[in-house]
Enzyme design. Structure first.
Site, PDB file in Angstrom:
ATOM      1  N   HIS A   1      -3.655   6.422   5.983  1.00 24.54           N
ATOM      2  CA  HIS A   1      -4.491   5.283   6.361  1.00 24.54           C
ATOM      3  C   HIS A   1      -5.550   5.068   5.271  1.00 24.54           C
ATOM      4  CE1 HIS A   1      -5.571   2.439   9.537  1.00 24.54           C
ATOM      5  NE2 HIS A   1      -6.821   2.625   9.207  1.00 24.54           N
TER       6      HIS A   1
ATOM      7  N   THR B   1      -3.031  -0.485   5.358  1.00 25.37           N
ATOM      8  CA  THR B   1      -4.273  -0.046   6.002  1.00 25.37           C
ATOM      9  C   THR B   1      -5.199  -1.235   6.248  1.00 25.37           C
ATOM     10  OG1 THR B   1      -4.112   2.025   4.775  1.00 25.37           O
ATOM     11  CG2 THR B   1      -6.260   1.488   5.745  1.00 25.37           C
ATOM     12  N   GLU B   2      -5.636  -1.392   7.492  1.00 21.61           N
ATOM     13  CA  GLU B   2      -6.579  -2.445   7.884  1.00 21.61           C
ATOM     14  C   GLU B   2      -6.115  -3.853   7.462  1.00 21.61           C
ATOM     15  OE1 GLU B   2      -8.827  -1.596   9.874  1.00 21.61           O
ATOM     16  OE2 GLU B   2      -8.834   0.569   9.595  1.00 21.61           O
ATOM     17  N   LEU B   3      -4.792  -4.037   7.415  1.00 24.69           N
ATOM     18  CA  LEU B   3      -4.168  -5.311   7.025  1.00 24.69           C
ATOM     19  C   LEU B   3      -4.579  -5.770   5.620  1.00 24.69           C
ATOM     20  CD1 LEU B   3      -4.010  -7.578  10.224  1.00 24.69           C
ATOM     21  CD2 LEU B   3      -2.434  -5.811   9.443  1.00 24.69           C
TER      22      LEU B   3
ATOM     23  N   TRP C   1      -8.595  -7.335   7.769  1.00 22.89           N
ATOM     24  CA  TRP C   1      -8.945  -7.904   9.074  1.00 22.89           C
ATOM     25  C   TRP C   1     -10.331  -7.449   9.529  1.00 22.89           C
ATOM     26  CZ3 TRP C   1      -5.443  -5.529  13.522  1.00 22.89           C
ATOM     27  CH2 TRP C   1      -5.624  -4.152  13.588  1.00 22.89           C
TER      28      TRP C   1
END
Length: 445
Positions: A109, A145-147, A299
Site C-alpha cells: 500500500h 494505492t489511494e487511487l 481520491w
C-alpha cells in the site's frame, strides 16, 4: 441501462511504537503490537466480519445479479493472518460465490509508483501472487494505492498486462465531462479507466450519518432514485470507498447496514439498473474518450492530489530518504530487513505527517497514533535511521562498510559466546551447590 460498480478498499497499516533516538542502533523492533492487534480486532468485529456476512447473504439472495469488488492490501492480509484469520475465511466464502472480483494493488500500500518502475512492478507482482494464493486467480484489473493515477502510471500498469485501472473522477481533470462513462489511458488506449463518482460515493462514505446534512436520513430508495434520474446516456456509476465505511466510519447505529442490504433490492425495482464488476464493465461498455492526467491524482482530501502524503517538507524528506535506500534493498537478501522494508513503505506513515488540518482534519485523525504530524515525522525518521544502519551492515557499500559489518558480526558472535559461557557457569554453580548439599546431608547421616 445504468450499471453500478460497488468497490471497496481494505487496508490496515502496521503502526510503529514510540521509537526514541536512544533506541537507534540498540533496538531493532519497531512495531506497536498492542495497537495493531487491538485495532484489527475492533475493525474486524465492527466492520469486516459483519459486512462480509451481510454481503454473502445478499449475494446468495440475488443469485448472480448483485456483484461487489475488493482490493485488499498485502499488509492487511498479513494482519488478518496474525490477529483475525477468520476474516480471510469470510473473504474466501465471498470469492466462492463467483460474484466477487478481487483487484491487484501494491503489496505494501505504498507510493512506490511515484519513484521507481522496477520496484513498483516488484510490489505489484508480489500482491498478484498473494491473490492467486488466497483466491485462486490473478487479478486482471489494477487499483493503485489511494487511487493514485497519472498517464505515466497508467502506461506502467498497461505494460504489466492489466486491462483496466481505477482512479478518481477529479473535477480538475474531467472539467465538463462526466465520470459516469468508460475512458482510456491517454498514452495507451488499451488500458481502460474507471472513474469514481465522488459525489455519490462520499454521500455514503462521509455524509451518511451526518444529521446536519440536508439529505439525512439517506435511504436506499432515495439513493437509487438519484441514480435513476441521472442523464439517460450516463452508463456507469462507480461507487468506490473504504470498506471501513460500514460499521467503523459509519457506526451500526446510523443504519448503514440496513442501507447496504436494501440497496440491490431497491435497484432491481427498476429495469434499467444493475450491478457489475470492473472486468464485466470493460467487456460490455465502449470507451467514450481518453482521459488526460499529466500529473498524479488521488481520491484523498478536497484537492484530489498528492498533498496528503507529499504536501510538506517533512513528508518529502522522509519519502526521499526512504527511497534513497532502493539500490541497497535490491541487493539485500535478509528476510527480516525486507519485511521491515515493506512495512516502512506504507503510505499511512506519510499521511500521519500531513499538516492539512482544515476540512480534512477528521479524516487524517482516523486511528492516527500521533498527537502531531511533527511527532509522526520524528518517530518515522528514528525508525528509518536504525533501519539504514541494519541495511548498511547487511549490504556494505565500501571497504570501510565491509570492515564495520565484519566487526559488527564479530561483536555479535562474541556477545553470543559470552552469553553461552555465562549460562554454562550458572549451570555449573547450580550443580556445585546441589553437590555440596548432598555431601552435607551424607556426612550428617
Amino acid at each position: 441501462m445504468k450499471t453500478i460498480c460497488l468497490y471497496f478498499q481494505v487496508h490496515q497499516p502496521f503502526r510503529f511504537r514510540r521509537y526514541r533516538f536512544f533506541d537507534i542502533g540498540n533496538d531493532h523492533y519497531y512495531f506497536d503490537d498492542y495497537s495493531n492487534e487491538s485495532i484489527m480486532n475492533k475493525v474486524a468485529n465492527d466492520c469486516y466480519i459483519p459486512t462480509n456476512d451481510l454481503l454473502l447473504k445478499m449475494l446468495k439472495k440475488h443469485k448472480g445479479k448483485f456483484k461487489v469488488t475488493f482490493s485488499i492490501s498485502g499488509l492487511a492480509i498479513e494482519q488478518f493472518k496474525l490477529y483475525a484469520p477468520e476474516v480471510i475465511d469470510s473473504f474466501k466464502k465471498l470469492s466462492e460465490t463467483g460474484m466477487v472480483e478481487f483487484l491487484n494493488e501494491t503489496y505494501s500500500h505504498s507510493l512506490v509508483s511515484l519513484t521507481d518502475e522496477e520496484a513498483f512492478k516488484s510490489q505489484v507482482d508480489a500482491h498478484a501472487n498473494l491473490m492467486v494464493e488466497l483466491f485462486g486467480s490473478k487479478p486482471a484489473i489494477f487499483r493503485n494505492t489511494e487511487l493514485i493515477y497519472s498517464d505515466h502510471i497508467g502506461e506502467m500498469v498497461s505494460k504489466m498486462g492489466y486491462k483496466a485501472m481505477l482512479t478518481e473522477g477529479a473535477k480538475h481533470i474531467l472539467g465538463w465531462k462526466s465520470p459516469n462513462f468508460l475512458y482510456c489511458n491517454a498514452a495507451n488506449p488499451r488500458l481502460k479507466i474507471l472513474l469514481k463518482n465522488f459525489k455519490l460515493s462520499d454521500d455514503i462514505a462521509f455524509r451518511f450519518g451526518n444529521r446536519n446534512w440536508c439529505e439525512w436520513p439517506l435511504t436506499a430508495s432515495k439513493y437509487i432514485s438519484w441514480i435513476k434520474d441521472m442523464e439517460p446516456r450516463e452508463e456507469i456509476i462507480n461507487l468506490f470507498m473504504d470498506y471501513e465505511t460500514f460499521g467503523e466510519h459509519q457506526h451500526r447505529s446510523t443504519g448503514i447496514f440496513q442501507f447496504l442490504e436494501n440497496l440491490p433490492s431497491e435497484a432491481f425495482k427498476h429495469k434499467g439498473i444493475g450491478f457489475a464488476t470492473p472486468s464485466e464493465i470493460i467487456e460490455s461498455h465502449q470507451v467514450v474518450a481518453p482521459v488526460s492526467v499529466p500529473h498524479p491524482i488521488s481520491w484523498a482530501d478536497e484537492e484530489r492530489d498528492l498533498t496528503a502524503w507529499l504536501g510538506n517538507e517533512m513528508q518529502q524528506e522522509a519519502f526521499k530518504k526512504l527511497y534513497a535506500l532502493l539500490p541497497k534493498i535490491q541487493q539485500c537478501t535478509d528476510p527480516k530487513i525486507l519485511k521491515d522494508w515493506n512495512y516502512l513503505q506504507c503510505s499511512d506513515h506519510f499521511y500521519y505527517m500531513c499538516t492539512k488540518f482544515f476540512s480534512d482534519g477528521d479524516v487524517h485523525a482516523y486511528f492516527n497514533p500521533y498527537e502531531t504530524p511533527y511527532e509522526a515525522f520524528i518517530n518515522y525518521m528514528n525508525v528509518l535511521s536504525d533501519f539504514s544502519i541494519r541495511l548498511n551492515a547487511s549490504v556494505p557499500e565500501s571497504n570501510m562498510d565491509q570492515e564495520i559489518s565484519n566487526l559488527t558480526d564479530i561483536l555479535y558472535k562474541k556477545d553470543e559466546t559470552i552469553k553461552k559461557l555465562e549460562d554454562e557457569i550458572k549451570k555449573l554453580r547450580k550443580r556445585r551447590t546441589s553437590a555440596k548439599k548432598t555431601l552435607t546431608v551424607k556426612s550428617k547421616t
